[in-house]
Design an enzyme around this catalytic site. Sequence first.
Site, PDB file in Angstrom:
ATOM      1  N   SER A  81     -15.091 -11.678 -12.400  1.00  0.00           N
ATOM      2  CA  SER A  81     -14.965 -12.827 -11.504  1.00  0.00           C
ATOM      3  C   SER A  81     -15.429 -12.445 -10.107  1.00  0.00           C
ATOM      4  CB  SER A  81     -13.485 -13.230 -11.453  1.00  0.00           C
ATOM      5  OG  SER A  81     -13.254 -14.110 -10.392  1.00  0.00           O
ATOM      6  N   TYR A  88      -4.068 -10.854 -10.542  1.00  0.00           N
ATOM      7  CA  TYR A  88      -5.162 -11.328 -11.397  1.00  0.00           C
ATOM      8  C   TYR A  88      -6.475 -10.665 -10.978  1.00  0.00           C
ATOM      9  CZ  TYR A  88      -8.933 -14.315 -13.081  1.00  0.00           C
ATOM     10  OH  TYR A  88     -10.105 -14.768 -13.645  1.00  0.00           O
ATOM     11  N   LYS A 145      -9.136  -7.654 -12.903  1.00  0.00           N
ATOM     12  CA  LYS A 145     -10.602  -7.651 -13.090  1.00  0.00           C
ATOM     13  C   LYS A 145     -11.214  -6.390 -12.487  1.00  0.00           C
ATOM     14  CE  LYS A 145     -10.784 -11.695 -15.123  1.00  0.00           C
ATOM     15  NZ  LYS A 145     -10.902 -11.732 -16.593  1.00  0.00           N
TER      16      LYS A 145
END
Length: 337
Positions: free
Chosen positions: A124, A148, A152
């Site tokens: 992302s 979150y 990644k």
Amino acid sequence: MRVLVTGGMGYIGSHTCIALYNAGITPIIYDNLSNASIRVLDQLEKVTGSRFEFILGDIQDQQQFKLALMQSKVSAVFHFAALKAVGESTQQPLYYYQNNVSATIAMLQSMQQCNINHIVFSSSATVYGEPEYLPIDEAHPIRANNPYGWSKVMLEQVLHDLCIANPQFMAIALRYFNPVGAHESGWLGESPNGIPNNLMPFIAQTAVGKRNVVSIYGDDYATKDGTGVRDYIHVQDLAKGHVAAFMHHKHDTGYHRYNLGTGRGYSVLEMINAFSASANITIPYKIAPRRTGDIACNYADATKAQQKLGWYAVKTLSDMTNDTWRWQTNYPNGLES
Ligand code: NAD
Ligand code: UFG
């Protein structure tokens, strides 16, 4: 060629299954349906004319995942399965690290044991954090400011290190900017549970009358009209980016990373206006305080993907809003309704 698609029933995974199928690659879907409807299978069949193989499974179940790898006879994994709510990740970090990081490490172990050495991973643009410069290229420093985002960043590092340790391994990390839109058929799209966090589904639900008003989180940013700017990319363009990256690198080894964006930023107000035009409705909005953790502006430098993969986004902003509107009016309460 057969590939396993974890999270293939979800928003981006399902569109990528169609793109894979159109490229002559057979997707086998592995999903626990924690954030998807079983009816996605019917919709995929309506679009492609083919009933895709589906395994109801959790990536946290290492034994089941390994069995799926062996039985499905795949040569690569496209890995979409993850939890993705930024706010929730700050409240339940262990849940996020378990489902996203630990489970992916277990998956990679199983892949190595089965001698499956190719993975395409959903990363992302969140890994860039607050941009130091624009447009953001792949060399921009990476960091995160929520669990979150860290999941990644961590998994990109894991894949990078694995490719060094195992010279047969090939990993592609695709850094998505802001995926929006729906399949042009109107049969597949995004239907978030509860109140949407993201702008596009919130606008769509307001247009269809499920929400009263769109709150614009801040109109005092240093942007063209004061509202936040993002690089919105149509989900079908994004899906094709996966195929392009895989086809380009399928005989390679090593770690590869690409931005998947359009290179163009639109403001919140521009998105609302574009959606109003597609729906032929005036969408009510109000100015609200800035949302904690938001950045003013980001958009991709997507030239690496264009030069190396021959891929670039072709869909316009009105494609994004027209297709979302078609999906939203066909299925105002998602596929389960
Ligand atoms: P989604 O929630 O629609 O799809 C994820 C799918 O994974 C769902 O079908 C869910 O049921 C499944 N899943 C979750 N945990 C699982 C588990 N433990 N085992 C098996 N299946 C599981 O999300 P999406 O928007 O399609 O996102 C796909 C990927 O892209 C994710 O990795 C996400 O972090 C990443 N991503 C999404 C965005 C975005 O804005 N949508 C942006 C950047 C990156
Ligand atoms: N916004 C509003 N009102 C809303 C929702 C959003 O004004 O109701 C604004 C935000 O402030 C921001 C823009 O619309 O300026 C886009 O917000 P989104 O929540 O749609 O998207 P973000 O850029 O904040 O985050 C998304 C994903 C993240 C991902 C990130 C980078 O939600 O998971 O893109 O890829 F990490």
